[in-house]
Design a protein around this motif. Structure first.
Motif, PDB file in Angstrom:
ATOM      1  N   MET A   1       0.833  -1.317   0.032  1.00  0.00           N
ATOM      2  CA  MET A   1      -0.076  -0.106   0.003  1.00  0.00           C
ATOM      3  C   MET A   1       0.831   1.294  -0.054  1.00  0.00           C
ATOM      4  O   MET A   1       2.052   1.362   0.707  1.00  0.00           O
ATOM      5  CB  MET A   1      -0.810  -0.115   1.206  1.00  0.00           C
ATOM      6  CG  MET A   1      -1.889   1.102   1.324  1.00  0.00           C
ATOM      7  SD  MET A   1      -3.278   1.018   2.503  1.00  0.00           S
ATOM      8  CE  MET A   1      -3.948  -0.449   1.836  1.00  0.00           C
ATOM      9  N   THR A   2       0.748   2.104  -0.740  1.00  0.00           N
ATOM     10  CA  THR A   2       1.372   3.450  -0.883  1.00  0.00           C
ATOM     11  C   THR A   2       0.942   4.669  -0.179  1.00  0.00           C
ATOM     12  O   THR A   2      -0.252   4.350   0.512  1.00  0.00           O
ATOM     13  CB  THR A   2       1.256   3.984  -2.260  1.00  0.00           C
ATOM     14  OG1 THR A   2      -0.058   4.286  -2.756  1.00  0.00           O
ATOM     15  CG2 THR A   2       1.472   2.755  -3.466  1.00  0.00           C
ATOM     16  N   THR A   3       1.734   5.390   0.107  1.00  0.00           N
ATOM     17  CA  THR A   3       1.316   6.551   0.697  1.00  0.00           C
ATOM     18  C   THR A   3       0.111   7.153   0.200  1.00  0.00           C
ATOM     19  O   THR A   3      -0.742   7.743   0.821  1.00  0.00           O
ATOM     20  CB  THR A   3       2.341   7.702   0.876  1.00  0.00           C
ATOM     21  OG1 THR A   3       3.629   7.052   1.422  1.00  0.00           O
ATOM     22  CG2 THR A   3       2.102   9.044   1.623  1.00  0.00           C
ATOM     23  N   ARG A   4       0.000   7.108  -1.115  1.00  0.00           N
ATOM     24  CA  ARG A   4      -1.253   8.053  -1.877  1.00  0.00           C
ATOM     25  C   ARG A   4      -2.308   7.049  -1.389  1.00  0.00           C
ATOM     26  O   ARG A   4      -3.547   7.596  -1.119  1.00  0.00           O
ATOM     27  CB  ARG A   4      -0.820   7.780  -3.361  1.00  0.00           C
ATOM     28  CG  ARG A   4      -2.011   8.424  -4.291  1.00  0.00           C
ATOM     29  CD  ARG A   4      -1.715   8.219  -5.696  1.00  0.00           C
ATOM     30  NE  ARG A   4      -2.497   8.906  -6.489  1.00  0.00           N
ATOM     31  CZ  ARG A   4      -3.220   8.287  -7.215  1.00  0.00           C
ATOM     32  NH1 ARG A   4      -3.126   6.886  -7.480  1.00  0.00           N
ATOM     33  NH2 ARG A   4      -4.217   9.015  -8.136  1.00  0.00           N
ATOM     34  N   ASP A   5      -2.326   5.906  -1.175  1.00  0.00           N
ATOM     35  CA  ASP A   5      -3.520   4.870  -0.779  1.00  0.00           C
ATOM     36  C   ASP A   5      -3.956   5.168   0.518  1.00  0.00           C
ATOM     37  O   ASP A   5      -5.108   5.397   0.750  1.00  0.00           O
ATOM     38  CB  ASP A   5      -3.261   3.564  -0.945  1.00  0.00           C
ATOM     39  CG  ASP A   5      -3.035   2.855  -2.341  1.00  0.00           C
ATOM     40  OD1 ASP A   5      -3.506   3.400  -3.164  1.00  0.00           O
ATOM     41  OD2 ASP A   5      -2.189   1.939  -2.567  1.00  0.00           O
TER      42      ASP A   5
ATOM     43  N   ARG B   1      -9.627  -0.002  -1.345  1.00  0.00           N
ATOM     44  CA  ARG B   1      -9.147   1.182  -0.746  1.00  0.00           C
ATOM     45  C   ARG B   1     -10.491   1.576  -0.160  1.00  0.00           C
ATOM     46  O   ARG B   1     -10.688   2.261   0.937  1.00  0.00           O
ATOM     47  CB  ARG B   1      -8.583   2.025  -1.546  1.00  0.00           C
ATOM     48  CG  ARG B   1      -7.342   1.941  -1.931  1.00  0.00           C
ATOM     49  CD  ARG B   1      -6.698   2.930  -2.599  1.00  0.00           C
ATOM     50  NE  ARG B   1      -7.141   2.833  -4.020  1.00  0.00           N
ATOM     51  CZ  ARG B   1      -6.712   3.890  -4.900  1.00  0.00           C
ATOM     52  NH1 ARG B   1      -5.882   4.566  -4.711  1.00  0.00           N
ATOM     53  NH2 ARG B   1      -7.609   3.660  -6.015  1.00  0.00           N
TER      54      ARG B   1
END
Length: 188
Positions: free
Chosen positions: A1-5, A52
């Protein structure tokens, strides 16, 4: 999972809280409030997708469970999870996931009509499939009576919410898509 997610999950959990600012309308005799928050699963799933969107919904509900008054009418804590209308809250989780899954699956074909139908299937169909039997069981109301009360009182407003969600999903898809289309096994 990315920071954006993580940012999108937190942002859309906050969006659910903002929908709770609108006061609930209580239908006499039913005990189930009409809230703007039932729009949330449709938008969370349709804009963020299954994973998400569901995580955003779970984060929101966790914040409610620890006592933050984020539900419509300023309710929070564990009490909202055990009342007669609690099944509708649990339905939000399943609806968010299904709407996200269907939106991802049909991403390339999403338009106003398909987004509306997906919102209706999840945001009305799934939520009622979980919420109405729960309400019937906890309140002691007959299942048919609970279902008819739900249909008459809530479905017209929920159809309007599905239209709003469909417009939001198609707008986001064209201007700033947050969902990557699922690839068919045949397309690989």
């Amino acid at each position: 999972m990315t920071t954006r997610d993580i940012v999108f999950i937190a942002l859309f959990a906050a969006f659910m809280a903002v929908l709770g600012v609108f006061p609930p309308l209580l239908i006499p005799g039913l005990g189930i409030p009409i809230t703007a928050q039932s729009l949330g699963p449709m938008i969370l799933g349709g804009v963020l997708g299954a994973k998400r969107g569901t995580l955003a919904m779970l984060l929101f509900l966790a914040l409610v469970a620890v006592g933050l008054p984020l539900l419509s009418g300023g309710r929070g804590g564990l009490a909202p999870f055990v009342g007669p209308w609690s099944g509708f809250i649990y339905g939000w989780i399943a609806a968010t996931f299904l709407i996200g899954l269907l939106t991802e699956r049909f991403w390339r074909k999403i338009n106003l009509v398909s987004a509306f139908l997906i919102s209706v299937a999840g945001g009305i169909g799934v939520v009622y499939l979980i919420g109405v039997p729960w309400f019937s069981f906890v309140s002691g109301t007959g299942l048919a009576e609970a279902f008819m009360g739900s249909m008459i009182a809530f479905i017209p407003g929920d159809l309007v919410k599905a239209g709003i969600a469909a417009a939001a999903v198609t707008l986001v898809k064209t201007s700033y898509p947050l969902i990557s289309p699922r690839l068919d096994n045949r397309a690989r």
